[in-house]
Design a protein around this motif. Structure first.
Motif, mmCIF file in Angstrom:
data_model
loop_
_atom_site.group_PDB
_atom_site.id
_atom_site.type_symbol
_atom_site.label_atom_id
_atom_site.label_comp_id
_atom_site.label_asym_id
_atom_site.label_seq_id
_atom_site.Cartn_x
_atom_site.Cartn_y
_atom_site.Cartn_z
ATOM 1 N N ILE A 163 0.928 -1.210 0.006
ATOM 2 C CA ILE A 163 -0.120 0.175 -0.002
ATOM 3 C C ILE A 163 0.666 1.323 -0.004
ATOM 4 O O ILE A 163 0.390 2.062 -0.859
ATOM 5 C CB ILE A 163 -0.857 -0.035 1.067
ATOM 6 C CG1 ILE A 163 -2.047 -1.206 1.164
ATOM 7 C CG2 ILE A 163 -1.465 1.377 1.480
ATOM 8 C CD1 ILE A 163 -2.812 -1.027 2.406
ATOM 9 N N GLN A 164 1.848 1.232 0.961
ATOM 10 C CA GLN A 164 2.799 2.496 1.110
ATOM 11 C C GLN A 164 3.751 2.667 -0.219
ATOM 12 O O GLN A 164 3.885 3.784 -0.644
ATOM 13 C CB GLN A 164 3.469 2.364 2.359
ATOM 14 C CG GLN A 164 2.530 2.071 3.815
ATOM 15 C CD GLN A 164 3.428 2.057 4.774
ATOM 16 O OE1 GLN A 164 4.109 2.776 5.504
ATOM 17 N NE2 GLN A 164 3.479 0.830 5.123
ATOM 18 N N LYS A 167 1.315 4.090 -3.108
ATOM 19 C CA LYS A 167 0.970 5.399 -2.842
ATOM 20 C C LYS A 167 2.233 6.314 -3.108
ATOM 21 O O LYS A 167 2.222 7.431 -3.639
ATOM 22 C CB LYS A 167 0.583 5.685 -1.622
ATOM 23 C CG LYS A 167 0.126 7.023 -1.189
ATOM 24 C CD LYS A 167 -0.407 7.168 0.012
ATOM 25 C CE LYS A 167 -0.940 8.847 0.446
ATOM 26 N NZ LYS A 167 -1.240 8.891 1.857
ATOM 27 N N TRP A 168 3.558 5.896 -2.696
ATOM 28 C CA TRP A 168 4.680 6.751 -2.745
ATOM 29 C C TRP A 168 4.907 6.744 -4.492
ATOM 30 O O TRP A 168 5.456 7.630 -4.712
ATOM 31 C CB TRP A 168 5.746 5.907 -2.195
ATOM 32 C CG TRP A 168 7.032 6.558 -2.514
ATOM 33 C CD1 TRP A 168 7.788 7.431 -1.964
ATOM 34 C CD2 TRP A 168 8.098 5.739 -3.543
ATOM 35 N NE1 TRP A 168 9.170 7.699 -2.676
ATOM 36 C CE2 TRP A 168 9.199 6.412 -3.382
ATOM 37 C CE3 TRP A 168 8.007 4.553 -4.260
ATOM 38 C CZ2 TRP A 168 10.254 6.169 -4.279
ATOM 39 C CZ3 TRP A 168 9.052 4.361 -5.027
ATOM 40 C CH2 TRP A 168 10.248 4.843 -5.193
ATOM 41 N N THR A 172 -3.291 5.531 -7.217
ATOM 42 C CA THR A 172 -4.366 5.214 -6.374
ATOM 43 C C THR A 172 -4.349 4.007 -5.780
ATOM 44 O O THR A 172 -4.734 3.072 -6.830
ATOM 45 C CB THR A 172 -5.795 5.769 -7.014
ATOM 46 O OG1 THR A 172 -5.608 7.015 -7.535
ATOM 47 C CG2 THR A 172 -7.098 5.772 -6.343
ATOM 48 N N VAL A 173 -4.369 3.811 -4.539
ATOM 49 C CA VAL A 173 -4.565 2.536 -4.132
ATOM 50 C C VAL A 173 -5.928 2.071 -3.693
ATOM 51 O O VAL A 173 -6.688 2.670 -2.772
ATOM 52 C CB VAL A 173 -3.522 2.634 -2.873
ATOM 53 C CG1 VAL A 173 -3.435 1.203 -2.459
ATOM 54 C CG2 VAL A 173 -1.956 2.885 -3.596
ATOM 55 N N GLY A 190 -2.589 4.281 3.874
ATOM 56 C CA GLY A 190 -2.503 5.172 2.624
ATOM 57 C C GLY A 190 -3.557 4.702 1.261
ATOM 58 O O GLY A 190 -3.518 5.313 0.336
ATOM 59 N N ALA A 191 -4.281 3.415 1.780
ATOM 60 C CA ALA A 191 -5.379 3.201 0.626
ATOM 61 C C ALA A 191 -6.576 4.257 0.627
ATOM 62 O O ALA A 191 -7.131 4.545 1.579
ATOM 63 C CB ALA A 191 -5.944 1.937 1.140
ATOM 64 N N GLY A 192 -6.813 4.579 -0.605
ATOM 65 C CA GLY A 192 -7.797 5.536 -1.006
ATOM 66 C C GLY A 192 -9.202 4.997 -0.574
ATOM 67 O O GLY A 192 -9.913 5.529 -0.325
#
Length: 333
Positions: A163-164, A167-168, A172-173, A190-192
């Motif tokens: 996930i991280q 996002k980095w 779009t996660v 960080g998951a949307g």
């Protein structure tokens, strides 16, 4: 040195505490005073005999992940010096001693300086899962800004780092989980969008979140029957990355979409002595990212010492752990 070893395959109770000779430093290697290690599924499978083919010789010292301090450097090593804090996934498999000991001999190519902002315990949780996620999302899928990335098992060891990193990388996660607590953690990482796969099937969440198009990248750390769900969720010409592909899954859906399947087996450099420097490079980059605040470990709240390694294995195998299960070496304190 004191070490936790197994002399036969079996359940979590097979570990024994014994005294072993200190490893001798050899060219190209460093000797690390071990402060912490973490449990990965591969460690439990080696211990149980499921992966006996890649187990170290008995009496075996298991665990690849390590965080600690360099004691000695071997001939030819100029990147490290005694006293430096480092982390790595460097052993616990055939031909390589593990981290469940006071000292660990490690190929310097596999080692990187520890993130300065993380504790030894936090750093020890990262190497195997981070290298796996990086191999899958950065090296293979080449995730880039604007893409949609679906990550299964979002609070597992690899998933939470996935996930991280996604996002980095600017994606779009989307993340799947089985409970509200896990979905909350996925969003916090960080998951949307966090999806409860027990309440919504693949067709429904693909329709809701992609308009039926599918996701550009699907990162599957579950495998088995879940691989078919990953094929269902992938977009035309998309990329599926799997870390558990021991399966007889039908590839027809993948073919119909012109999608690509990548299989990740991060132990290959250790087992076959190829590409080891890449692991050190990844961990060096991740240390920078972690110190910038873009990656932080998700660690299970239960604490264990090396003498409690059996309990730590049992906890991971129970399925109740959230994030990484970490052990600290009290003797190194």
């Amino acid at each position: 040195m004191r070490a936790q070893v197994i002399e036969r395959f079996g359940g979590p109770d097979v570990f024994r505490s014994v005294d072993l000779p200190d490893p001798e430093v050899i060219p190209g290697h460093v000797l690390i005073r071990v402060a912490a290690t973490s449990v990965n599924p591969v460690d439990t499978k080696i211990r149980s005999g499921v992966l006996a083919a890649i187990a170290p010789d008995m009496p075996a010292v298991l665990h690849g992940d390590v965080a600690g301090t360099i004691v000695t450097v071997g001939a030819g090593v100029d990147r490290f010096a005694p006293g430096e804090d480092v982390y790595a996934c460097a052993g616990g498999v055939k031909g390589l001693g593990g981290a469940l000991a006071g000292l660990m001999l490690a190929d310097a190519d596999l080692v990187a300086r520890k993130p300065a902002t993380l504790s030894m315990r936090e750093a020890a949780s990262l190497p195997l899962v981070t290298i796996t996620a990086w191999n899958g999302l950065v090296d293979r899928a080449r995730v880039r800004p604007g893409q949609t990335v679906l990550i299964h098992a979002s609070t597992g060891g690899v998933g939470q780092i996935g996930i991280q990193l996604a996002k980095w990388a600017g994606a779009t996660v989307f993340a799947t989980g089985s409970s509200e607590e896990k979905l909350r953690i996925a969003r916090d990482l960080g998951a949307g969008v966090a999806i409860n796969y027990r309440e919504q099937d693949v067709a429904a969440y693909v329709a809701e979140h992609t308009g039926g198009r599918g996701f550009d990248v699907v990162f599957d750390t579950v495998g088995g029957d879940n691989l078919a769900r990953s094929f269902e969720a992938i977009a035309l010409n998309g990329t599926v990355v799997c870390t558990a592909a021991r399966t007889t899954a039908d590839l027809s859906p993948l073919h119909a979409k012109g999608a690509t399947l990548h299989v990740i087996f991060m132990l290959i450099p250790m087992l076959h002595r190829i590409g080891r420097a890449r692991h050190g490079e990844i961990l060096t980059e991740v240390a920078r990212i972690a110190d910038d605040g873009a990656v932080r470990p998700l660690i299970d709240p239960r604490t264990f010492t090396f003498d409690q390694v059996g309990a730590a294995h049992a906890h991971l195998e129970s399925g109740q752990a959230i994030g990484k299960v970490v052990l600290t070496n009290d003797a190194a304190a």
